[in-house]
Design a protein around this motif. Structure first.
Motif, mmCIF file in Angstrom:
data_model
loop_
_atom_site.group_PDB
_atom_site.id
_atom_site.type_symbol
_atom_site.label_atom_id
_atom_site.label_comp_id
_atom_site.label_asym_id
_atom_site.label_seq_id
_atom_site.Cartn_x
_atom_site.Cartn_y
_atom_site.Cartn_z
ATOM 1 N N LEU A 118 0.810 -1.212 0.000
ATOM 2 C CA LEU A 118 0.000 0.000 0.000
ATOM 3 C C LEU A 118 0.849 1.269 0.000
ATOM 4 O O LEU A 118 0.485 2.274 -0.609
ATOM 5 N N LEU A 149 1.339 3.610 2.268
ATOM 6 C CA LEU A 149 0.622 4.777 2.757
ATOM 7 C C LEU A 149 1.588 5.764 3.414
ATOM 8 O O LEU A 149 2.606 5.356 3.995
ATOM 9 N N GLU A 161 -3.398 6.369 8.667
ATOM 10 C CA GLU A 161 -3.648 5.090 9.330
ATOM 11 C C GLU A 161 -4.683 4.293 8.546
ATOM 12 O O GLU A 161 -5.741 4.820 8.181
ATOM 13 N N LEU A 162 -4.387 3.028 8.299
ATOM 14 C CA LEU A 162 -5.297 2.153 7.566
ATOM 15 C C LEU A 162 -6.488 1.768 8.441
ATOM 16 O O LEU A 162 -6.327 1.346 9.572
ATOM 17 N N SER A 190 -9.029 -2.627 4.259
ATOM 18 C CA SER A 190 -8.584 -2.904 2.901
ATOM 19 C C SER A 190 -9.404 -4.064 2.360
ATOM 20 O O SER A 190 -9.389 -5.152 2.928
ATOM 21 N N VAL A 238 -9.110 0.837 -0.381
ATOM 22 C CA VAL A 238 -8.474 1.183 0.881
ATOM 23 C C VAL A 238 -9.205 2.331 1.561
ATOM 24 O O VAL A 238 -9.449 3.371 0.940
ATOM 25 N N THR A 239 -9.565 2.119 2.812
ATOM 26 C CA THR A 239 -10.156 3.174 3.639
ATOM 27 C C THR A 239 -9.131 3.547 4.706
ATOM 28 O O THR A 239 -8.602 2.679 5.404
ATOM 29 N N ALA A 240 -8.866 4.854 4.821
ATOM 30 C CA ALA A 240 -7.825 5.307 5.748
ATOM 31 C C ALA A 240 -8.235 6.633 6.402
ATOM 32 O O ALA A 240 -9.200 7.281 5.981
#
Length: 273
Positions: free
Chosen positions: A207, A209, A214-215, A218, A268-270
């Motif tokens: 990823l 990031l 912060e993840l 996913s 991806v949600t972060a």
């Protein structure tokens, strides 16, 4: 419309004028909506943007409208609705919105009618196409290095078919805001990549990031589709792989349809740490 935009000339707050549909600041700088249907926040004559050719835009438009991406759009809409459910007077920014395909899909499939949607691009002809297709959002031409939004003013930032570069998206995201990104996974367009790379091997997804992100979650999105040779070339172009194709290989790909082409993404949600 309450404006949280900042003037690209003096960085002061912009106000919205309902009658003219333009923005202005207290220092009398004006930004009017142009005849192409978007506002330009470009001030430097050296700005070149990232305009695509008419053929590229047309090919992408036909591909996206073909229905191939229906499984993807369905899952994007579900994830987006989960994020914006119950939010009042919230702002959504589609970063690098291109011709607005994903933006239109999200807005049309959204259950939240109190959201205000914004689309930003560096490509003026893509924004013209987005406006022509009646994309239900405020469309802005702006350098990605300096977005015309105040700090911590956006509730949801979405990035599809685009990379998260620099810190502008994070600067404008609220502390409790959400970042929703669609990232190509290892087997994305696998059968086409086999034509480009010798000894192609599958690698674990990465990823990468930013350290201040912060993840949250996913989710894997996988589906297969049959595409024509012309569609295959467009897909390679959309994924920045067309530069690896010489004329001979391009001709070869165009002549043959690809059956069972793999589409492989991570949704991806972060959030900010």
């Amino acid at each position: 419309m309450n404006s949280f935009l900042i003037c690209p000339t003096c960085a002061s707050k912009l106000h919205f004028h309902e009658t003219s549909q333009g923005f202005y600041c207290d220092n009398k700088h004006h930004i009017d909506k142009n005849s192409q249907g978007y506002w330009s926040f470009v001030t430097s004559p050296k700005f070149k943007g990232t305009s695509e050719t008419r053929q590229q835009l047309r090919s992408k438009r036909f591909l996206m409208a073909s229905g191939i991406f229906a499984p993807l759009v369905e899952q994007l809409s579900t994830a987006f609705n989960d994020i914006v459910e119950g939010k009042k007077q919230a702002n959504h920014l589609n970063y690098q919105c291109a011709d607005g395909f994903y933006l239109r899909s999200l807005v049309q499939g959204s259950n939240n009618t109190s959201m205000t949607h914004w689309g930003v691009s560096e490509a003026d002809n893509a924004l013209f196409a987005a406006s022509k297709d009646n994309t239900p959002a405020n469309l802005l031409l702006s350098p990605f290095k300096k977005l015309p939004f105040a700090d911590q003013s956006i509730d949801v930032v979405t990035l599809f078919d685009a990379q998260l570069k620099g810190k502008e998206c994070l600067r404008v995201l609220k502390k409790d805001g959400v970042l929703l990104m669609l990232v190509p996974a290892p087997r994305h367009l696998w059968q086409l990549k086999q034509k480009l790379y010798d000894n192609l091997t599958e690698k674990p997804p990465q990823l990468n990031l930013p350290k201040d992100v912060e993840l949250i979650a996913s989710t894997s999105i996988k589906f297969i589709a049959d595409v024509t040779g012309e569609q295959a070339i467009t897909l390679l172009d959309m994924n920045n792989l067309s530069w690896r194709i010489n004329d001979e290989l391009k001709h070869e790909i165009k002549q043959k349809p690809v059956t069972g082409l793999e589409f492989d993404y991570l949704l991806v949600t972060a959030k900010l740490k």
